[in-house]
Each structure stands twice: as C-alpha cells, then as structure tokens.
Design an enzyme around this catalytic site. Structure first.
Site, PDB file in Angstrom:
ATOM      1  N   ASN A  35      -9.447 -45.197 -21.436  1.00 52.97           N
ATOM      2  CA  ASN A  35      -9.923 -46.004 -22.554  1.00 52.97           C
ATOM      3  C   ASN A  35     -11.285 -46.591 -22.259  1.00 52.97           C
ATOM      4  O   ASN A  35     -11.659 -46.836 -21.117  1.00 52.97           O
ATOM      5  CB  ASN A  35      -8.906 -47.099 -22.910  1.00 52.97           C
ATOM      6  CG  ASN A  35      -9.146 -48.388 -22.152  1.00 52.97           C
ATOM      7  OD1 ASN A  35     -10.022 -49.189 -22.518  1.00 52.97           O
ATOM      8  ND2 ASN A  35      -8.406 -48.588 -21.070  1.00 52.97           N
ATOM      9  N   CYS A  93     -12.884 -55.242 -15.577  1.00 54.17           N
ATOM     10  CA  CYS A  93     -13.043 -54.308 -16.696  1.00 54.17           C
ATOM     11  C   CYS A  93     -14.095 -53.254 -16.352  1.00 54.17           C
ATOM     12  O   CYS A  93     -15.255 -53.586 -16.102  1.00 54.17           O
ATOM     13  CB  CYS A  93     -13.452 -55.040 -17.970  1.00 54.17           C
ATOM     14  SG  CYS A  93     -13.615 -53.881 -19.350  1.00 54.17           S
ATOM     15  N   ILE A 122      -2.694 -53.771 -10.995  1.00 48.18           N
ATOM     16  CA  ILE A 122      -4.109 -53.471 -11.006  1.00 48.18           C
ATOM     17  C   ILE A 122      -4.632 -53.256 -12.433  1.00 48.18           C
ATOM     18  O   ILE A 122      -3.833 -52.986 -13.337  1.00 48.18           O
ATOM     19  CB  ILE A 122      -4.428 -52.161 -10.215  1.00 48.18           C
ATOM     20  CG1 ILE A 122      -3.555 -51.019 -10.758  1.00 48.18           C
ATOM     21  CG2 ILE A 122      -4.274 -52.355  -8.738  1.00 48.18           C
ATOM     22  CD1 ILE A 122      -3.836 -49.642 -10.142  1.00 48.18           C
ATOM     23  N   ASN A 123      -5.948 -53.334 -12.579  1.00 45.70           N
ATOM     24  CA  ASN A 123      -6.585 -52.897 -13.827  1.00 45.70           C
ATOM     25  C   ASN A 123      -6.766 -51.366 -13.748  1.00 45.70           C
ATOM     26  O   ASN A 123      -6.291 -50.722 -12.818  1.00 45.70           O
ATOM     27  CB  ASN A 123      -7.924 -53.616 -14.005  1.00 45.70           C
ATOM     28  CG  ASN A 123      -8.295 -53.777 -15.474  1.00 45.70           C
ATOM     29  OD1 ASN A 123      -8.152 -52.825 -16.259  1.00 45.70           O
ATOM     30  ND2 ASN A 123      -8.778 -54.933 -15.859  1.00 45.70           N
ATOM     31  N   GLY A 142       0.713 -50.879 -13.693  1.00 41.86           N
ATOM     32  CA  GLY A 142       0.062 -49.577 -13.629  1.00 41.86           C
ATOM     33  C   GLY A 142       1.125 -48.507 -13.778  1.00 41.86           C
ATOM     34  O   GLY A 142       1.904 -48.255 -12.849  1.00 41.86           O
ATOM     35  N   GLY A 143       1.225 -47.946 -14.972  1.00 39.13           N
ATOM     36  CA  GLY A 143       2.103 -46.793 -15.191  1.00 39.13           C
ATOM     37  C   GLY A 143       3.575 -47.069 -15.263  1.00 39.13           C
ATOM     38  O   GLY A 143       4.385 -46.148 -15.094  1.00 39.13           O
ATOM     39  N   GLY A 147       1.742 -51.859 -19.754  1.00 35.94           N
ATOM     40  CA  GLY A 147       0.569 -51.636 -20.587  1.00 35.94           C
ATOM     41  C   GLY A 147       0.725 -50.407 -21.463  1.00 35.94           C
ATOM     42  O   GLY A 147       1.306 -50.458 -22.565  1.00 35.94           O
TER      43      GLY A 147
HETATM   44  C1  LIG Z   1      -6.391 -49.708 -24.426  1.00 36.93           C
HETATM   45  C2  LIG Z   1      -6.410 -50.625 -23.237  1.00 36.93           C
HETATM   46  C3  LIG Z   1      -7.104 -51.846 -23.317  1.00 36.93           C
HETATM   47  C4  LIG Z   1      -7.138 -52.716 -22.222  1.00 36.93           C
HETATM   48  N1  LIG Z   1      -7.788 -53.919 -22.327  1.00 36.93           N
HETATM   49  C5  LIG Z   1      -7.731 -54.811 -21.284  1.00 36.93           C
HETATM   50  C6  LIG Z   1      -8.325 -56.109 -21.404  1.00 36.93           C
HETATM   51  O1  LIG Z   1      -8.875 -56.494 -22.450  1.00 36.93           O
HETATM   52  N2  LIG Z   1      -8.249 -56.941 -20.322  1.00 36.93           N
HETATM   53  C7  LIG Z   1      -7.623 -56.568 -19.146  1.00 36.93           C
HETATM   54  O2  LIG Z   1      -7.585 -57.364 -18.199  1.00 36.93           O
HETATM   55  N3  LIG Z   1      -7.030 -55.344 -19.026  1.00 36.93           N
HETATM   56  C8  LIG Z   1      -7.080 -54.469 -20.056  1.00 36.93           C
HETATM   57  N4  LIG Z   1      -6.468 -53.245 -19.935  1.00 36.93           N
HETATM   58  C9  LIG Z   1      -5.786 -52.889 -18.669  1.00 36.93           C
HETATM   59  C10 LIG Z   1      -4.263 -53.106 -18.757  1.00 36.93           C
HETATM   60  O3  LIG Z   1      -3.964 -54.460 -19.029  1.00 36.93           O
HETATM   61  C11 LIG Z   1      -3.559 -52.653 -17.449  1.00 36.93           C
HETATM   62  O4  LIG Z   1      -4.097 -53.377 -16.365  1.00 36.93           O
HETATM   63  C12 LIG Z   1      -3.751 -51.173 -17.173  1.00 36.93           C
HETATM   64  O5  LIG Z   1      -3.720 -50.422 -18.362  1.00 36.93           O
HETATM   65  C13 LIG Z   1      -2.717 -50.618 -16.200  1.00 36.93           C
HETATM   66  O6  LIG Z   1      -1.414 -50.714 -16.722  1.00 36.93           O
HETATM   67  P1  LIG Z   1      -0.666 -49.508 -17.507  1.00 36.93           P
HETATM   68  O7  LIG Z   1      -0.832 -48.278 -16.668  1.00 36.93           O
HETATM   69  O8  LIG Z   1       0.764 -49.963 -17.650  1.00 36.93           O
HETATM   70  O9  LIG Z   1      -1.370 -49.381 -18.808  1.00 36.93           O
HETATM   71  C14 LIG Z   1      -6.454 -52.356 -21.013  1.00 36.93           C
HETATM   72  C15 LIG Z   1      -5.761 -51.134 -20.951  1.00 36.93           C
HETATM   73  C16 LIG Z   1      -5.726 -50.278 -22.046  1.00 36.93           C
HETATM   74  C17 LIG Z   1      -4.958 -48.988 -21.937  1.00 36.93           C
END
Ligand SMILES: Cc1cc2nc3c(=O)[nH]c(=O)nc-3n(C[C@H](O)[C@H](O)[C@H](O)COP(=O)(O)O)c2cc1C
Length: 301
Positions: A68, A129, A190-191, A242-243, A264
């Site tokens: 993204n 970010c 993690i981000n 993460g995932g 997420g």
């Molecule tokens: C579409 C999208 C937008 C995101 N926006 C933010 C954000 O505004 N601030 C932030 O700290 N993380 C943001 N993230 C990161 C997620 O909060 C998360 O850390 C990351 O996606 C890993 O988790 P996941 O694999 O379960 O998605 C974003 C992720 C996605 C997919």
C-alpha cells in the site's frame, strides 16, 4: 483466565486490536460486526492538517499480501476530534489514536490537541510510515530521533504512549530501546516493509510513489521474529502484528513475547476476524492451562 494487559497507567481488557489504517475510524465497520468484541481500535493516522494522500493506485496485491501507498490520507486532528471521536468514544473498546507528522513539532502539536479529549485511551505514534517523503520512517530508523521524539511527547501526556516500530532497519532492538528510554509505555511491532511491484508491460512500478508498504501473511515470520527480539530487549509491553489471519498466527506472536496483538490486512478479508482470533486465543489458553497473557511468555528463553 485473565486477558487484561497493563499498558502504562491503563488496562486493555482484551488483547486483540485492529491495526491503524485498516479499520478507518471504526464507523466503516459498524454494520458489519459487533465492535464490542474488539479490545482496541487503533485509528488511521491523524496529522495536524488534513492530508489527501498519494496518487492512485494506492494498493496492489502480491502473492501473500498487499503493497500500500496511502500516504497518510486523513481528515486532520480538528475534524478527527469533531467528526470521528463522537462515534468512537461510545464504543466499549479502547480508543488508541495513531499519530503521525512531518516534524517533531507537528507530532507534539497533534498530541497537545488530542489531550483535550478525555475519551482517547492512548496514543500510538507512527514513526514507521514508509509512504511519505518527510517524517514518518525517518523518526523510526534513527535511535536519536526516536528518543528525542518520545521524550518530548512523554512530557505532553500521562496516557499510554505506544511507539510503532519500523521493520525497515538493521537492528530493531536499538530503536525499541530508544523508545523505552524516551519514556514509551509500549512498542508496536511491526509496520509494513518497503516493497515494489513492477508492471512489466508498462515497464514501470505500479505505485506512483514506486515503492509501498508490504503487509499480510508474507510478513508474518518477520513480525514474529522482530517481536521475539524486541520483547527480549525491552521491559515494556510489545504489541505484535503483521500477517495475522487466524488465532494460531496471533498465538505465535503471544508465544514470541507479545502482550497484545493487532490485526491489519486480515480485516479486509474477514471483518469478523478480531473476534474469531480472540475466541481462538481463549480456547488455546484453556486447553493449555494458561492463566494470563504473561503465561504465554514462559515457553521461550
Ligand atoms: C492500507 C493500509 C494503511 C495503513 N495505514 C497505517 C497508518 O496510517 N498508520 C500506521 O501506523 N500503520 C498503518 N498501516 C500499517 C498497519 O497498521 C500494520 O502495521 C501492518 O499492515 C502490518 O499488519 P498486517 O500484516 O496485519 O496488515 C497501514 C497498513 C495498510 C495495509
């Protein structure tokens, strides 16, 4: 079984939250799920001024996740307080506001304005970010900047301060310790990871910013490993993500040392995933005679 998780001077009654940027400001999911099943909503990042975000396309699918490049699109802190908080504050789950900025002063100004609102449970500070030119990851890849930012935010609030770490570093534990030394109550880990997809017909990256942030199952083993390393490097709670797509994935994070988890990308596949994951954690705890979240941590040395 006690599922409570102490973070700073407050307590999350349920360790499963929904991750920033994947759950909007909560109301988007109101008609799809019972929001009371969620421990905490981590909002989309809030910045000082409204931001339109990056050009489209902003999301591209990859074999085991998504890339993204949203670019912190959000309504800005004043509209967040007047338009989004009135819905969020009625919910039984903790309201954690994710905060972002281009400069240290901007982060400080956002938190100062949010401090006027008692119903905000705590802050998750996005220093990770990968999709903006200024700020964001710059703060989360340099321990001095992490320390200074955390330290100045600490002076502004007594609410839980959670620093969200970037995996795009050589040693995440150095940044985690800098956050702890600066006064963070917890770290999120993690981000997204920097990734790129190229359209071979056009011979160009698919995303206008060229790279984006990779999330979803592709990054889970990295998130689990980083959670493990960070939880051994700091004494404050670690929130793992993460995932995560099911309870087993979340349990891996808890066994690796996380005190809470966030979901997420999984919300895009199944909006009810958070309650399914919490049910699965409860079942696992009762099958394995685990009395509290800290019991999950006793298996690894
Ligand atoms: C579409 C999208 C937008 C995101 N926006 C933010 C954000 O505004 N601030 C932030 O700290 N993380 C943001 N993230 C990161 C997620 O909060 C998360 O850390 C990351 O996606 C890993 O988790 P996941 O694999 O379960 O998605 C974003 C992720 C996605 C997919």
């Amino acid at each position: 079984m006690n599922f409570g998780v102490e973070i700073g001077n407050k307590r999350l009654p349920n360790p499963v939250g929904v991750a920033s940027g994947t759950f909007g400001y909560g109301s988007e999911y109101e008609e799809l799920i019972d929001l009371s099943c969620i421990g905490a909503i981590y909002t989309k990042a809030v910045t000082l001024n409204p931001r339109g975000g990056n050009d489209i396309p902003r999301i591209v699918e990859t074999p085991a996740g998504i890339l993204n490049s949203i670019g912190l699109a959000n309504v800005g802190v004043e509209r967040f307080l007047s338009e989004k908080v009135p819905f969020l504050e009625k919910l039984p789950c903790a309201l954690v506001t994710n905060v972002a900025g281009s400069t240290q002063d901007e982060y400080c100004e956002v938190i100062s304005r949010l401090e006027t609102c008692d119903s905000i449970w705590g802050y998750e500070v996005n220093i990770s970010c990968p999709n903006v030119k200024h700020g964001g990851m710059a703060f989360g890849t340099d321990p001095d900047q992490t320390y200074k930012l955390t330290n100045s935010l600490r002076k502004l609030t007594s609410k839980p301060l959670i620093l969200k770490l970037s995996p795009n570093v050589t040693d995440i534990t150095i940044i985690a310790r800098a956050a702890q030394d600066g006064g963070a109550d917890a770290v999120s880990c993690i981000n997204t990871l920097v990734g790129m997809v190229i359209d071979t017909k056009r011979k160009r990256p698919v995303l206008p910013m060229k790279t984006g942030g990779l999330s979803g199952p592709a990054i889970r083993p990295i998130g689990v490993a980083m959670t493990y390393k960070v939880s051994r490097a700091v004494t404050i709670p670690v929130i793992g993500m993460g995932g995560i797509l099911n309870a087993d994935d979340a349990i891996q994070y808890l066994l690796a040392g996380a005190s809470a988890v966030q979901i997420g990308t999984g919300n895009f596949i199944d909006p009810k995933i958070a309650s399914r994951v919490f049910d699965g954690i409860r079942q696992y705890a009762s099958e394995h005679n685990l009395e509290s979240i800290s019991d999950f941590h006793s298996f690894l040395d």
